[in-house]
Design a protein around this motif. Sequence first.
Motif, PDB file in Angstrom:
ATOM      1  N   LEU A   1      13.449  89.068  49.798  1.00 25.16           N
ATOM      2  CA  LEU A   1      12.375  88.943  50.985  1.00 25.16           C
ATOM      3  C   LEU A   1      11.270  88.318  50.171  1.00 25.16           C
ATOM      4  CD1 LEU A   1      12.450  92.027  53.185  1.00 25.16           C
ATOM      5  CD2 LEU A   1      13.428  89.563  53.616  1.00 25.16           C
ATOM      6  N   GLY A   2      10.796  88.509  48.949  1.00 22.50           N
ATOM      7  CA  GLY A   2      10.053  87.994  48.127  1.00 22.50           C
ATOM      8  C   GLY A   2      10.217  86.489  47.664  1.00 22.50           C
ATOM      9  N   MET A   3      11.570  86.327  47.427  1.00 18.65           N
ATOM     10  CA  MET A   3      12.029  84.803  46.971  1.00 18.65           C
ATOM     11  C   MET A   3      11.420  83.856  48.261  1.00 18.65           C
ATOM     12  SD  MET A   3      13.372  83.859  44.105  1.00 18.65           S
ATOM     13  CE  MET A   3      14.501  82.965  44.255  1.00 18.65           C
ATOM     14  N   ILE A   4      12.028  84.446  49.650  1.00 13.22           N
ATOM     15  CA  ILE A   4      11.863  83.537  50.828  1.00 13.22           C
ATOM     16  C   ILE A   4      10.388  83.413  50.665  1.00 13.22           C
ATOM     17  CG2 ILE A   4      12.126  83.370  53.247  1.00 13.22           C
ATOM     18  CD1 ILE A   4      14.633  85.137  52.744  1.00 13.22           C
ATOM     19  N   GLY A   5       9.550  84.323  50.921  1.00  9.06           N
ATOM     20  CA  GLY A   5       8.039  84.326  51.150  1.00  9.06           C
ATOM     21  C   GLY A   5       7.419  83.653  50.421  1.00  9.06           C
ATOM     22  N   PHE A   6       7.701  83.682  48.925  1.00 11.52           N
ATOM     23  CA  PHE A   6       6.933  82.823  47.768  1.00 11.52           C
ATOM     24  C   PHE A   6       7.241  81.344  47.867  1.00 11.52           C
ATOM     25  CE2 PHE A   6       6.815  86.955  45.706  1.00 11.52           C
ATOM     26  CZ  PHE A   6       5.466  87.363  45.540  1.00 11.52           C
ATOM     27  N   ALA A   7       8.542  81.085  48.321  1.00  8.54           N
ATOM     28  CA  ALA A   7       8.764  79.558  48.453  1.00  8.54           C
ATOM     29  C   ALA A   7       7.981  79.039  49.452  1.00  8.54           C
ATOM     30  CB  ALA A   7      10.366  79.672  48.775  1.00  8.54           C
ATOM     31  N   ASN A   8       7.678  79.717  50.666  1.00  6.56           N
ATOM     32  CA  ASN A   8       7.184  79.225  51.871  1.00  6.56           C
ATOM     33  C   ASN A   8       5.479  79.098  51.312  1.00  6.56           C
ATOM     34  OD1 ASN A   8       9.028  78.798  53.784  1.00  6.56           O
ATOM     35  ND2 ASN A   8       9.045  80.892  54.256  1.00  6.56           N
ATOM     36  N   ALA A   9       5.129  80.221  50.769  1.00  8.26           N
ATOM     37  CA  ALA A   9       3.758  80.307  50.427  1.00  8.26           C
ATOM     38  C   ALA A   9       3.325  79.163  49.357  1.00  8.26           C
ATOM     39  CB  ALA A   9       3.354  81.553  50.036  1.00  8.26           C
ATOM     40  N   LEU A  10       4.061  79.026  48.545  1.00 10.12           N
ATOM     41  CA  LEU A  10       3.647  77.994  47.451  1.00 10.12           C
ATOM     42  C   LEU A  10       3.858  76.552  48.085  1.00 10.12           C
ATOM     43  CD1 LEU A  10       5.529  79.817  44.217  1.00 10.12           C
ATOM     44  CD2 LEU A  10       3.175  79.613  44.623  1.00 10.12           C
ATOM     45  N   ASP A  11       4.732  76.528  48.782  1.00 12.95           N
ATOM     46  CA  ASP A  11       4.917  74.913  49.371  1.00 12.95           C
ATOM     47  C   ASP A  11       3.610  75.048  50.349  1.00 12.95           C
ATOM     48  OD1 ASP A  11       6.533  72.566  50.303  1.00 12.95           O
ATOM     49  OD2 ASP A  11       6.370  73.616  52.219  1.00 12.95           O
TER      50      ASP A  11
END
Length: 387
Positions: A81-91
């Motif tokens: 879940l972190g991988m998905i969330g951080f990908a969106n946040a950093l984008d």
Amino acid sequence: MRKICVITGSRAEYGLLYWLMKEIDADKDLKLQIIATGMHLSLEFGNTYQQIENDGFTIDNKVDIELTSDSEIGISRSMGLGMIGFANALDGLKPDLCVVLGDRFEIFSAVSAAMIAKIPVAHLHGGEVTEGAFDEAMRHSITKMSHLHFVASKEYKNRVIQLGEQPSRVFNVGGLGVDNINKLKLLSRVEFEKAINFSLGEKNIIVTFHPVTLENSTAGIQFKELLNSLDGLKNTKIIFTKANSDTDGKIINSMIEDYVAKHSNAISFTSMGQLNYLSALQFVDAVVGNSSSGLLEAPSFKIGTINIGDRQKGRIKATSVISCLPNKNSINNTFKELYSKQFQSVVGKAENPYGEGGASKRIIRIIKDISLDDIIKKSFYDFKRAS
């Protein structure tokens, strides 16, 4: 302005990052971005994102990794879940540089997402060793995905270089925890007792015990041995800080709650906050358990540390640290040594191997001025060939 995104997932890590975040926020050439995740967003662990906001910071993004389970499967799911969330946040934030500290699994997920997004990463407190926890592998993996390295000692600098990182990008700045000790106006004894609604006694200790995550189902067994040892202490007040979200941490926290309910000389906290915690270190005789704080911060207060088991095995230790086995007899013997005149004379002369402070300012100077051009493509530094 250079956008610096600080990612934080736990109360302890935020405490170490606090002054660096203040320095970034105050610098006219830098823009602070904050992503809160992990235990900060969990009611069970105190919703400590509120402390970040109370300190005057703005959280730009919250990545909830749903820390509902402390099983191996649950933690792996949280990492996903972190991988998905951080990908969106950093984008969305598009920082010029991410800043992370330490070795926790949520930070591993964040750095993995940053690497794929081609965002440079500055890693703090790399090169350290904790042989009893899977944090060890996480930490070194984060090092390999990072581009700038701010370490706490010469030995740790050499280890990061040994991992193939370019020496010109590895900086020995000292430990961040010492900055808190030097800069915070700590509470007096009366103020501290009022703040935690608990009276100190003739003797006082603070206890923090985390699971040894590379061992199978030892958390409850080892912590029971510690509690049995504590039962034998006389005229001693005990302050527990609860375990983090590692595998089997819930077992330890449940045992703490049961112990405190039956012992009027004990109190527990999910999160004390940096001010209360560091203020406590002024008045206790020792930090007991297996927290890194017993190694990084306690020596600066000239108090002892009883370091139990293998979780911190391999870390640099001050002369004020006594290591022992996770069984009642060994812990009992260590308490006797702690209060001996000989050891107390050693404690009074102990020096903190993690420096005397100033790490935050050293880091700021570097991240402001260093070129980030072409920093993503890394060349492996062959330690043997170079020597």
